[in-house]
Design a protein around this motif. Structure first.
Motif, short mmCIF file in Angstrom:
data_model
loop_
_atom_site.label_atom_id
_atom_site.label_comp_id
_atom_site.label_asym_id
_atom_site.label_seq_id
_atom_site.Cartn_x
_atom_site.Cartn_y
_atom_site.Cartn_z
N ILE A 172 -12.96 -30.84 26.36
CA ILE A 172 -12.87 -29.50 26.93
C ILE A 172 -14.22 -28.80 27.07
N VAL A 173 -15.15 -29.08 26.17
CA VAL A 173 -16.42 -28.34 26.25
C VAL A 173 -17.19 -28.69 27.53
N PRO A 174 -17.36 -30.00 27.85
CA PRO A 174 -17.98 -30.32 29.14
C PRO A 174 -17.16 -29.82 30.33
N LEU A 175 -15.82 -29.87 30.21
CA LEU A 175 -14.97 -29.39 31.31
C LEU A 175 -15.21 -27.90 31.54
N ARG A 176 -15.31 -27.15 30.45
CA ARG A 176 -15.58 -25.72 30.59
C ARG A 176 -16.92 -25.51 31.30
N ARG A 197 -10.94 -22.23 17.78
CA ARG A 197 -10.85 -20.87 18.33
C ARG A 197 -10.19 -20.88 19.70
N LEU A 198 -10.63 -21.81 20.54
CA LEU A 198 -10.11 -21.87 21.91
C LEU A 198 -8.62 -22.20 21.94
N SER A 199 -8.15 -22.90 20.92
CA SER A 199 -6.76 -23.37 20.94
C SER A 199 -5.76 -22.25 20.69
N GLU A 200 -6.24 -21.08 20.32
CA GLU A 200 -5.36 -19.94 20.02
C GLU A 200 -4.27 -20.31 19.01
N GLY A 201 -4.67 -21.01 17.97
CA GLY A 201 -3.73 -21.26 16.87
C GLY A 201 -2.83 -22.46 17.03
N SER A 202 -3.16 -23.36 17.97
CA SER A 202 -2.31 -24.53 18.18
C SER A 202 -3.10 -25.81 17.94
N VAL A 203 -2.73 -26.55 16.90
CA VAL A 203 -3.45 -27.78 16.62
C VAL A 203 -3.15 -28.82 17.71
N VAL A 224 -15.17 -8.28 26.18
CA VAL A 224 -16.56 -7.82 26.19
C VAL A 224 -16.67 -6.52 26.99
N LYS A 225 -16.01 -6.52 28.15
CA LYS A 225 -16.06 -5.35 29.04
C LYS A 225 -15.54 -4.10 28.34
N MET A 226 -14.50 -4.27 27.52
CA MET A 226 -13.89 -3.14 26.83
C MET A 226 -14.64 -2.80 25.54
N GLY A 227 -15.76 -3.46 25.33
CA GLY A 227 -16.56 -3.16 24.13
C GLY A 227 -16.04 -3.81 22.87
N GLY A 228 -15.26 -4.89 23.03
CA GLY A 228 -14.73 -5.60 21.85
C GLY A 228 -15.84 -6.29 21.07
N GLU A 229 -15.49 -6.75 19.88
CA GLU A 229 -16.50 -7.36 19.03
C GLU A 229 -16.58 -8.87 19.24
N ARG A 230 -17.70 -9.41 18.83
CA ARG A 230 -17.97 -10.83 19.01
C ARG A 230 -16.88 -11.68 18.35
N ARG A 231 -16.45 -11.26 17.15
CA ARG A 231 -15.49 -12.09 16.41
C ARG A 231 -14.13 -12.17 17.11
N GLN A 232 -13.88 -11.28 18.09
CA GLN A 232 -12.60 -11.32 18.80
C GLN A 232 -12.60 -12.37 19.91
N LEU A 233 -13.76 -12.94 20.19
CA LEU A 233 -13.85 -13.86 21.32
C LEU A 233 -13.30 -15.24 20.99
N LEU A 234 -12.67 -15.85 21.97
CA LEU A 234 -12.22 -17.24 21.80
C LEU A 234 -13.38 -18.18 22.13
N ASN A 235 -14.13 -17.84 23.19
CA ASN A 235 -15.31 -18.63 23.55
C ASN A 235 -16.52 -18.06 22.82
N ILE A 236 -16.43 -18.04 21.51
CA ILE A 236 -17.45 -17.33 20.73
C ILE A 236 -18.82 -17.98 20.91
N ASP A 237 -18.84 -19.28 21.15
CA ASP A 237 -20.11 -19.99 21.33
C ASP A 237 -20.78 -19.62 22.65
N GLU A 238 -20.06 -18.96 23.55
CA GLU A 238 -20.63 -18.57 24.85
C GLU A 238 -20.82 -17.05 24.92
N HIS A 239 -21.05 -16.45 23.77
CA HIS A 239 -21.13 -15.00 23.69
C HIS A 239 -22.18 -14.43 24.65
N ALA A 240 -23.36 -15.05 24.68
CA ALA A 240 -24.45 -14.51 25.51
C ALA A 240 -24.07 -14.54 26.98
N ARG A 241 -23.51 -15.66 27.41
CA ARG A 241 -23.13 -15.79 28.81
C ARG A 241 -22.04 -14.78 29.19
#
Ligand SMILES: [Zn+2]
Length: 344
Positions: free
Chosen positions: A217-221, A200-206, A272-289
């Protein structure tokens, strides 16, 4: 290298296969699309089909003849690769040099060695000065018999229009998560949660996904968010330490990832601020934060942070500004320690 190993680029691959099958080939192709989505891989498969001496009935590479084998080993005399050279310190030259284009022109002035065709693969042609581009343009205009150019670029907007107009453009789009996960699995990754996160985070780039895994990247984030996305009473030392660390020459790749993390983070905050949906997030695993942080920030502040991040990136990678100074001032700003009115 064959077309079968390409994932998620059916349209581009189909265009090329059809051109091969009907023997209606252009002398110059421009493979355009984001970094790390299979453009170079496709170019090599295409080159293989062009140079194969025992092609299949559909005019695809056999992958067993001596031409196919020599190409795979990087030894085919009629295959010319032009790319930015490596520097002594392990980095990459900023530009393809004009001497490389001149050397190519000399090689092309001789007859093909093996068969009739020759293939020139040029990676990142956007990294050329204008005079180098013009030298290349001359070659594109008078390519000689049966010479096929493949330009592979993730920065088409930086190419000379005269070069673009000489080429048949083949578009490559971002990959779907499922394709990225498949390719990551093939390269030996097993952790499914991690693969889903980086896909997800890669925005479509392997290519980017692989780099993210390499740079953890996860610990770096986690580190970046702890330093920059914390509450205002936290000391700034963490942000400044991070700036110092990421500014080191040995951390260039990590720094690229850090910018990517920041961009996707502020982008997600806006969603999130604009009221977008969870599935639109790249950092979907950090949704709560994200939801929590978006509550405390105005859209204007988030946009400003996104903008500053982009400007800092340009300053470092394109204007060659002092990395540490740029990072320090960016991180102090992102940590919310400079009121927006004062910082402008
Ligand atoms: Zn072959």
């Amino acid at each position: 290298m064959s077309f079968e190993s390409i994932r998620g680029q059916d349209h581009g691959v189909e265009v090329l296969k059809r051109a091969l099958g009907r023997n209606r080939l252009h002398h110059a192709y421009l493979f355009a699309g984001p970094l790390g989505v299979g453009k170079e891989r496709t170019a090599r498969a295409f080159a293989s089909a062009l140079l194969c001496v025992q092609p299949t009935a559909d005019k695809l590479a056999c992958n067993v003849c001596h031409a196919c084998r020599r190409l795979a080993e990087g030894q085919h005399p009629d295959f010319h690769l032009v790319e930015r050279l490596e520097k002594n310190d392990g980095g990459t030259e900023r530009f393809i040099k004009i001497a490389q284009i001149r050397a190519l022109q000399r090689s092309l002035s001789f007859k093909a060695y093996e068969g009739e065709r020759r293939v020139v693969l040029i990676l990142e042609p956007e990294h050329m000065t204008e005079s180098t581009s013009n030298a290349l343009l001359k070659t594109l205009e008078e390519p000689g018999q049966q010479t096929h150019f493949i330009l592979v670029s993730a920065g088409v907007h930086r190419l000379l229009p005269t070069i673009i107009s000489r080429c048949q453009r083949v578009r490559f789009g971002p990959l779907k998560s499922e394709h990225i996960i498949h390719l990551l699995q093939q390269s030996g990754v097993h952790d499914l949660d991690l693969m889903e996160t980086v896909a997800r985070l890669s925005e479509g780039s392997v290519g980017r996904a692989l780099m993210m895994l390499e740079e953890d990247i996860v610990p770096l984030r986690g580190q970046i968010l702890a330093a920059l996305d914390a509450d205002k009473n936290q000391p700034l030392s963490e942000a400044l330490d991070l700036a110092e660390d990421l500014a080191k020459p040995a951390q260039r790749k990590r720094l690229k990832q850090a910018f990517h993390i920041l961009r996707t983070w502020y982008r997600d905050l806006l969603v999130v601020k604009m009221g977008g949906e969870r599935r639109q997030l790249l950092n979907i695993d950090e949704h709560a934060r994200l939801t929590n942080r978006a509550d405390g920030l105005s859209a204007k502040v988030i946009q400003e942070r996104l903008k500053r991040t982009g400007e800092a990136e340009v300053a470092i990678w394109e204007r060659m500004a002092n990395t540490r100074l740029v990072l320090e001032s960016l991180f102090v700003f992102l940590a919310g320690r400079v009121p927006m009115e004062l910082s402008q």
